[in-house]
Design an enzyme around this catalytic site. Structure first.
Site, PDB file in Angstrom:
ATOM      1  CG  HIS A  12      -1.377   7.560  -5.206  1.00  0.00           C
ATOM      2  ND1 HIS A  12      -1.904   6.861  -4.144  1.00  0.00           N
ATOM      3  CD2 HIS A  12      -2.383   7.680  -6.102  1.00  0.00           C
ATOM      4  CE1 HIS A  12      -3.170   6.563  -4.388  1.00  0.00           C
ATOM      5  NE2 HIS A  12      -3.489   7.064  -5.577  1.00  0.00           N
ATOM      6  CG  ASP A  44      -0.331   6.393  -1.196  1.00  0.00           C
ATOM      7  OD1 ASP A  44       0.248   7.418  -1.625  1.00  0.00           O
ATOM      8  OD2 ASP A  44      -1.265   5.853  -1.813  1.00  0.00           O
ATOM      9  CB  SER A 122      -6.535   7.802  -4.696  1.00  0.00           C
ATOM     10  OG  SER A 122      -6.294   6.590  -5.328  1.00  0.00           O
TER      11      SER A 122
END
Length: 185
Positions: A12, A44, A122
């Site tokens: 992402h 992911d 992230s």
């Protein structure tokens, strides 16, 4: 691999990107162009490669064994939450094998931690006390009032990502899928 200029991050983070730039030193404005090698939305994860490497050798992170982690084990999360570069937070593994919906009909087991993970963490590593990567920070639990840490963060176990690395290197991840329907009679 540091010698090849390969960097593991979240899908992402790079999905839909038209340009990827990597910065290693928060004290200078030097950025290095990178390109996507492979992506996997179900874990992911994404693998990117530097187009041109910096003059100094890159340090390679060592992978640990995420299956050895237990609730209560100390961990550290590293990232750039809210643009605050090279931030380290500590906490513990709160739970193992939490199921996170990643696509319709698909779930991924994740590690739950109370180490502060916020927007900007992230793709960063979740480390064990030996400094080994045991997870990749990927999601937080938040609410409408607060977009930051509520004390519950999630990381993809590094074993799940490590198993996919050979496929990520080729640029294509292939999985089988079985359709089963259960009906009572």
């Amino acid at each position: 691999s540091a010698k090849e200029g390969l960097i593991l991050t979240n899908n992402h983070v790079v999905e839909g990107a038209t340009k990827i730039a990597i910065s290693f030193d928060p004290n200078d404005d030097i950025e290095y162009e990178a390109k996507i090698v492979g992506r996997d939305p179900l874990t992911d994860s994404a693998l990117v490669a530097l187009v041109k490497q910096p003059p100094q050798p890159l340090q390679e992170a060592r992978f640990g064994d995420s299956s050895q982690m237990q609730p209560g084990d100390w961990v550290m999360a590293i990232g750039n939450p809210f643009g605050l570069q090279h931030t380290v937070t500590v906490g513990v593994i709160s739970a193992l094998a939490r199921e996170m919906n990643v696509a319709e009909g698909r779930r991924q087991e994740v590690l739950q931690t109370d180490a502060a993970i916020n927007p900007g963490n992230s793709g960063g590593p979740l480390l064990n006390v030996r400094g080994e990567v045991i997870g990749m920070n990927t999601a937080i639990l938040s609410n409408d009032r607060q977009a930051g840490n509520l004390g519950i963060g999630f990381a993809i176990p590094i074993n799940a990502v490590r198993d996919l690395l050979p496929q990520l290197r080729t640029g294509k991840v292939v999985r089988g899928r079985i359709a089963v329907q259960v009906r009572s009679v």
